[in-house]
Write an enzyme that holds these catalytic residues in place. Structure first.
Site, mmCIF file in Angstrom:
data_model
loop_
_atom_site.group_PDB
_atom_site.id
_atom_site.type_symbol
_atom_site.label_atom_id
_atom_site.label_comp_id
_atom_site.label_asym_id
_atom_site.label_seq_id
_atom_site.Cartn_x
_atom_site.Cartn_y
_atom_site.Cartn_z
ATOM 1 N N GLU A 149 0.826 -1.210 0.000
ATOM 2 C CA GLU A 149 0.000 0.000 0.000
ATOM 3 C C GLU A 149 0.860 1.260 0.000
ATOM 4 O OE1 GLU A 149 -3.945 -0.193 2.399
ATOM 5 O OE2 GLU A 149 -2.407 -1.190 3.617
ATOM 6 N N TYR A 194 -12.112 28.530 2.132
ATOM 7 C CA TYR A 194 -12.172 27.154 1.617
ATOM 8 C C TYR A 194 -10.887 26.760 0.895
ATOM 9 C CZ TYR A 194 -17.203 28.285 1.753
ATOM 10 O OH TYR A 194 -18.449 28.689 2.126
ATOM 11 N N GLU A 224 -7.278 6.517 10.666
ATOM 12 C CA GLU A 224 -7.619 7.193 11.917
ATOM 13 C C GLU A 224 -6.570 8.247 12.277
ATOM 14 O OE1 GLU A 224 -9.546 3.088 12.151
ATOM 15 O OE2 GLU A 224 -7.729 3.953 11.292
ATOM 16 N N LYS A 231 -11.178 5.594 1.421
ATOM 17 C CA LYS A 231 -10.099 4.950 0.674
ATOM 18 C C LYS A 231 -10.776 4.002 -0.317
ATOM 19 C CE LYS A 231 -5.715 2.777 1.966
ATOM 20 N NZ LYS A 231 -5.010 2.147 3.105
#
Length: 116
Positions: A21, A52, A72, A97
């Site tokens: 990954e 923004y 997390e 994801k």
């Protein structure tokens, strides 16, 4: 509480528990909702709220220089960035994801944090 939001923001970072990954940056989808001072639009002045484009640019720039194992931890990092750099009062961070697990469209996390 007044809020601004960025939904569906794309950002790249190195993330994942497995070596395969972390071989190259992955594109994540972020939903960011940020609490701003109440009636931040009353003065019609950008300095009274969170811009923004600035928030989006800060998140993307920060993620390019970071490495995470867990979504997390990434969500906590983004929340901390909103508090420290933008003076947010409250934040909700959702990270998706996409396509990482077979037969699962997307996985992700969502956190809410506030300044008390």
């Amino acid at each position: 509480m007044d809020k601004i939001f960025l939904h569906g923001m794309k950002a790249e970072t190195l993330i994942g528990v497995y070596d395969w990954e972390r071989g190259q940056p992955q594109t994540l989808l972020l939903d960011l909702v940020v609490g701003v001072p109440e009636k931040s639009g009353a003065g019609d002045d950008i300095n009274g709220t969170i811009h923004y484009a600035d928030a989006c640019a800060a998140v993307r720039a920060s993620l390019k220089n970071q490495r995470f194992l867990l979504l997390e931890a990434l969500a906590e990092h983004i929340a901390d960035l909103m508090f420290s750099d933008f003076g947010a009062q409250w934040v909700r961070v959702k990270i998706v994801k996409p396509g990482i697990l077979p037969d699962v469209r997307e996985v992700g996390v969502e956190i809410e944090r506030s300044i008390n």
